[in-house]
Scaffold this active site. Structure first.
Site, mmCIF file in Angstrom:
data_model
loop_
_atom_site.group_PDB
_atom_site.id
_atom_site.type_symbol
_atom_site.label_atom_id
_atom_site.label_comp_id
_atom_site.label_asym_id
_atom_site.label_seq_id
_atom_site.Cartn_x
_atom_site.Cartn_y
_atom_site.Cartn_z
ATOM 1 N N CYS A 162 1.469 20.842 -10.703
ATOM 2 C CA CYS A 162 -0.002 20.834 -10.574
ATOM 3 C C CYS A 162 -0.470 19.415 -10.268
ATOM 4 O O CYS A 162 -1.090 19.165 -9.249
ATOM 5 C CB CYS A 162 -0.648 21.358 -11.853
ATOM 6 S SG CYS A 162 -0.258 23.081 -12.213
ATOM 7 N N ASN B 238 -6.228 22.726 -11.280
ATOM 8 C CA ASN B 238 -6.536 22.244 -12.625
ATOM 9 C C ASN B 238 -7.317 23.293 -13.405
ATOM 10 O O ASN B 238 -8.428 23.667 -13.035
ATOM 11 C CB ASN B 238 -7.330 20.944 -12.547
ATOM 12 C CG ASN B 238 -7.322 20.146 -13.837
ATOM 13 O OD1 ASN B 238 -8.169 19.287 -14.034
ATOM 14 N ND2 ASN B 238 -6.382 20.395 -14.722
ATOM 15 N N ASP B 239 -6.691 23.806 -14.462
ATOM 16 C CA ASP B 239 -7.338 24.683 -15.435
ATOM 17 C C ASP B 239 -8.235 23.775 -16.274
ATOM 18 O O ASP B 239 -7.764 23.051 -17.151
ATOM 19 C CB ASP B 239 -6.251 25.348 -16.282
ATOM 20 C CG ASP B 239 -6.782 26.188 -17.430
ATOM 21 O OD1 ASP B 239 -7.974 26.082 -17.755
ATOM 22 O OD2 ASP B 239 -5.984 26.936 -18.026
ATOM 23 N N ARG C 85 0.837 -1.206 0.000
ATOM 24 C CA ARG C 85 0.000 0.000 0.000
ATOM 25 C C ARG C 85 0.870 1.253 0.000
ATOM 26 O O ARG C 85 0.417 2.330 0.359
ATOM 27 C CB ARG C 85 -0.940 -0.026 1.210
ATOM 28 C CG ARG C 85 -1.934 -1.175 1.193
ATOM 29 C CD ARG C 85 -2.914 -1.098 2.355
ATOM 30 N NE ARG C 85 -2.268 -1.357 3.623
ATOM 31 C CZ ARG C 85 -2.151 -2.574 4.188
ATOM 32 N NH1 ARG C 85 -2.628 -3.633 3.545
ATOM 33 N NH2 ARG C 85 -1.559 -2.733 5.356
#
Length: 276
Positions: free
Chosen positions: A157, A179-180, A137
């Protein structure tokens, strides 16, 4: 109809109808003419894409598939931070006179560390664990490195991927701070869907779900008219992604290892301005 289209329309309508405008705030991004680039945003958007069902590319408008793949290979395979190694000009605004974007993106993935099993960078550690420790994990990457942020021309980003193997299926979570939505949302989805598919193939697994977590999902002020036009476009069936199954090593993939069959989309005539 394409599931990617459905999610994009739902996200944009939610932002337009219920988003928060930062008009009264001092913002960093600027338009080419120097005007502040303000946004309307929603916090904490989460989208799920089942790669077993379809490839998540927009048909509402064209997403430049080959350029998407080229950039993800530039970051994850070449581990480069220099635009001279990239075949598009999307990073030119953040590059210095030598072409460098600073200690960002590929630079971070290529940094090596010593483990008990040997020396790895972040990409090779993921590839090792997918084959040798699939129940782990802890299979993840993170390029938002605090000690190097001041030497990055743009903070990452899309900054973290978490990989999880369930049975014979490889799933992944892409974490994105910003986020654009018009210029970059589907671009990132396509890239990390391809990355998940590549990692699955070379690890003897099947690609499953890509979960996309966006902290700040926003639309820029000058993009609003374009977004309203795009989300009214017809939604077509998702194309079929064809992958060269002979590739068994991650570093052998090229842009030509992938092709889209029956990719139909509505042509966008309006040029999209980019805030920097």
């Amino acid at each position: 109809m394409s599931r990617a289209d459905e999610l994009f329309v739902a996200n944009c309508r939610e932002i337009l109808d219920n988003g928060f405008w930062d008009t009264e705030l001092d913002v960093r991004p600027r338009w080419e003419d120097g005007t502040p680039a303000h946004t309307v945003k929603k916090f904490g958007i989460v989208n799920r894409y089942d790669l077993k069902k379809e490839f998540p590319i927009l048909t509402l408008r064209r997403t430049a598939f080959r350029s998407c793949v080229d950039e993800i290979l530039w970051i994850w395979q070449k581990k480069s931070n220099n635009v001279h190694d990239l075949n598009s000009h999307i990073w030119d605004s953040w590059a210095d006179e030598t072409g460098s974007i600073g200690k960002a993106y590929g630079y971070q993935l290529g940094k090596k560390a010593i483990y008990k099993e040997g020396e790895f960078d972040q990409v090779d550690r993921v590839l090792y664990d997918l084959k040798h420790n699939p129940a782990s994990r802890r299979i993840m990457t993170n390029i938002y490195n605090f000690e190097d942020l001041h030497e990055m021309n743009l903070y990452p980003c899309a900054y973290s991927m978490t990989f999880n193997v369930t049975g014979n299926t490889l799933n992944g979570i892409l974490n994105q701070r910003s986020n654009d939505m018009l210029t970059a949302n589907n671009w990132n989805v396509v890239q990390y869907a391809v990355l998940l598919i590549m990692f699955a193939q070379v690890s003897g697994l099947e690609a499953g779900e890509l979960v996309h977590v966006i902290a700040d999902a926003h639309l820029y002020d000058r993009h609003i008219p374009i977004v309203k036009e795009v989300i009214k476009n017809p939604q077509m069936a998702a194309p079929r992604l064809v992958v060269d199954k002979s590739v068994k090593n991650f570093y052998d993939f090229t842009v030509d290892s992938f092709a889209l069959e029956n990719y139909e989309y509505t042509k966008l005539e309006t040029k999209i301005p980019v805030a920097v």
